[in-house]
Design an enzyme around this catalytic site. Structure first.
Site, PDB file in Angstrom:
ATOM      1  N   CYS A  90      11.021  11.705  31.693  1.00  0.00           N
ATOM      2  CA  CYS A  90       9.856  11.897  32.835  1.00  0.00           C
ATOM      3  C   CYS A  90       8.831  10.807  32.690  1.00  0.00           C
ATOM      4  CB  CYS A  90       9.649  13.443  33.148  1.00  0.00           C
ATOM      5  SG  CYS A  90      10.928  14.425  33.432  1.00  0.00           S
ATOM      6  N   HIS A 346       8.473  15.141  42.149  1.00  0.00           N
ATOM      7  CA  HIS A 346       8.724  14.492  40.733  1.00  0.00           C
ATOM      8  C   HIS A 346       9.783  13.632  40.861  1.00  0.00           C
ATOM      9  CE1 HIS A 346       9.018  13.781  36.705  1.00  0.00           C
ATOM     10  NE2 HIS A 346       9.375  14.829  35.880  1.00  0.00           N
ATOM     11  N   CYS A 376       5.138  16.128  30.026  1.00  0.00           N
ATOM     12  CA  CYS A 376       6.342  16.330  29.250  1.00  0.00           C
ATOM     13  C   CYS A 376       7.583  15.505  29.465  1.00  0.00           C
ATOM     14  CB  CYS A 376       6.472  17.713  29.501  1.00  0.00           C
ATOM     15  SG  CYS A 376       6.754  18.408  31.163  1.00  0.00           S
TER      16      CYS A 376
END
Length: 390
Positions: A90, A346, A376
């Site tokens: 991510c 996201h 994260c």
């Protein structure tokens, strides 16, 4: 050491899974942000030394070095512009920013575009692994890894539930946080806070061709009752789709340059890179690492959390930013002031540069000085980047 500056930062508005951006090939979606960062900065495209692109699911339409493909599809960047594609899960395009800044700070390059792309509609999350598993071509968990982590399933969903339990958050707190994300995103959209960062994208709709300029995941009619009523992901857990980041299509880009390049090309910077940090910890709870990475970043920068004016902490799941607030003692009013991934989406590999675009423009809009961004990341890794508006 040479100082690294952010000159321009852009992103597309997020598209929901199967939504308005689903008809756009990810290579062309990336090219939109690459072209926009060049156009808005006014820099000579031939002066760009490199393009670093984050992408998580590097398969199918995002295979064959998608960063380079985006350069080749660009209207402005010449084919002589190098590119590389990276995967730090991510945080891929936040790492792209840090690689770009490190190249500039070392003096080996003067102008680098950090970027990211993910079409989660066209290249489903994890398909670069699951396709091979289904075809009998192996599993990422090697015998050596199994020996160190026997019968352990590396799951972000499980990690999020573990964080909620460890830090003592109940479902009501998670639901309230999710509603706040939508409320802030609605206000930001309605007041034009995203206008400076969003790249319009032409899309085909049943009503004809339109420009996509509004984040499609925002629930403008969101209510606490509605969020609370969403089905639990695990019957024994606390997290739902409503308290998780939304699957999203999007791209983003940030131009990082040296001070000498600024002067030579008569550019006006948005921000100065103040600190670059990356750490790693427990791969099972996985998503807790931003807490400890922030501690290290602040220590290395000689700062305290209250010295930071705005925070962008990726809302992978509601427990993550909530645990970060609890651990750092940060002011919640400074957190994700224009909403986060629960409302805005996201797009995995694009989220790092996406959040930075939102952060630097928010610092300017609110007349603030220091901003901190953290993500994260799968495997228990976290990036922290601190910038100073100039």
């Amino acid at each position: 050491m040479t100082t690294a500056y952010i000159v321009e930062a852009v992103r597309t508005a997020g598209g929901r899974r199967g939504g308005r951006l689903a008809g756009v090939h990810p290579v062309d979606l990336l090219a939109k942000s690459l072209d926009a960062v060049v156009e808005r900065s006014g820099v000579d495209p031939a002066a760009i030394d490199d393009v670093v692109t984050g992408c998580v699911s590097q398969a199918g339409e995002q295979a064959m070095q998608v960063g380079r493909m985006g350069v080749l599809a660009s209207k402005h960047l010449p084919q002589s512009t190098p590119a590389v594609t990276i995967d730090r899960q991510c945080g891929s395009s936040q790492q792209a920013i840090q690689f770009a800044a490190q190249a500039v700070m070392s003096g080996t390059q003067d102008a680098v575009i950090a970027s990211g792309v993910e079409s989660m509609s066209r290249v489903p999350m994890g398909s670069n692994a699951t396709f091979h598993m289904k075809e009998g071509l192996g599993h990422y968990k090697s015998p050596g890894l199994e020996e160190k982590y026997p019968k352990v399933q590396f799951s972000q969903f499980m990690g999020a539930e573990m964080i909620a339990n460890k830090h003592g958050f109940d479902k009501d707190q998670l639901d309230s946080f999710a509603l706040g994300s939508h409320a802030k995103a609605i206000k930001a959209t309605e007041t034009g806070a995203f206008k400076a960062e969003i790249v319009p994208v032409e899309v085909e709709t049943p009503e004809g061709e339109q420009m996509h300029t509004v984040d499609e995941g925002i629930r403008f009619d969101a209510t606490l009752d509605g969020i609370a009523g969403v089905k639990l992901i695990s019957t024994e857990g606390k997290i739902t789709a409503a308290t998780s980041s939304q699957i999203c299509d999007g791209s983003s880009a940030v131009l990082v340059v040296s001070e000498e390049f600024l002067k030579t090309h008569n550019l006006t910077p948005l921000a100065r890179i103040h600190n670059l940090t990356v750490t790693a910890g427990d791969p099972v709870i996985m998503l807790e690492e931003p807490l400890f990475a922030t501690d290290k970043a602040l220590e290395r920068a000689g700062m305290k959390i209250d010295d930071i004016d705005l925070y962008e902490v990726n809302e992978a799941f509601a427990p993550v930013p909530l645990a970060w607030l609890k651990h750092t003692g940060a002011d919640p009013d400074k957190l994700n002031v224009h909403g986060g991934a629960i409302a805005l989406g996201h797009p995995l590999g694009a989220s790092g540069t996406k959040l930075m675009a939102t952060l630097v423009h928010a610092l300017k809009r609110h007349d603030k000085k220091y901003g901190l961004q953290t993500m994260c990341e799968g495997g228990g890794v976290a990036n922290v980047t601190i910038v100073e508006a100039v």
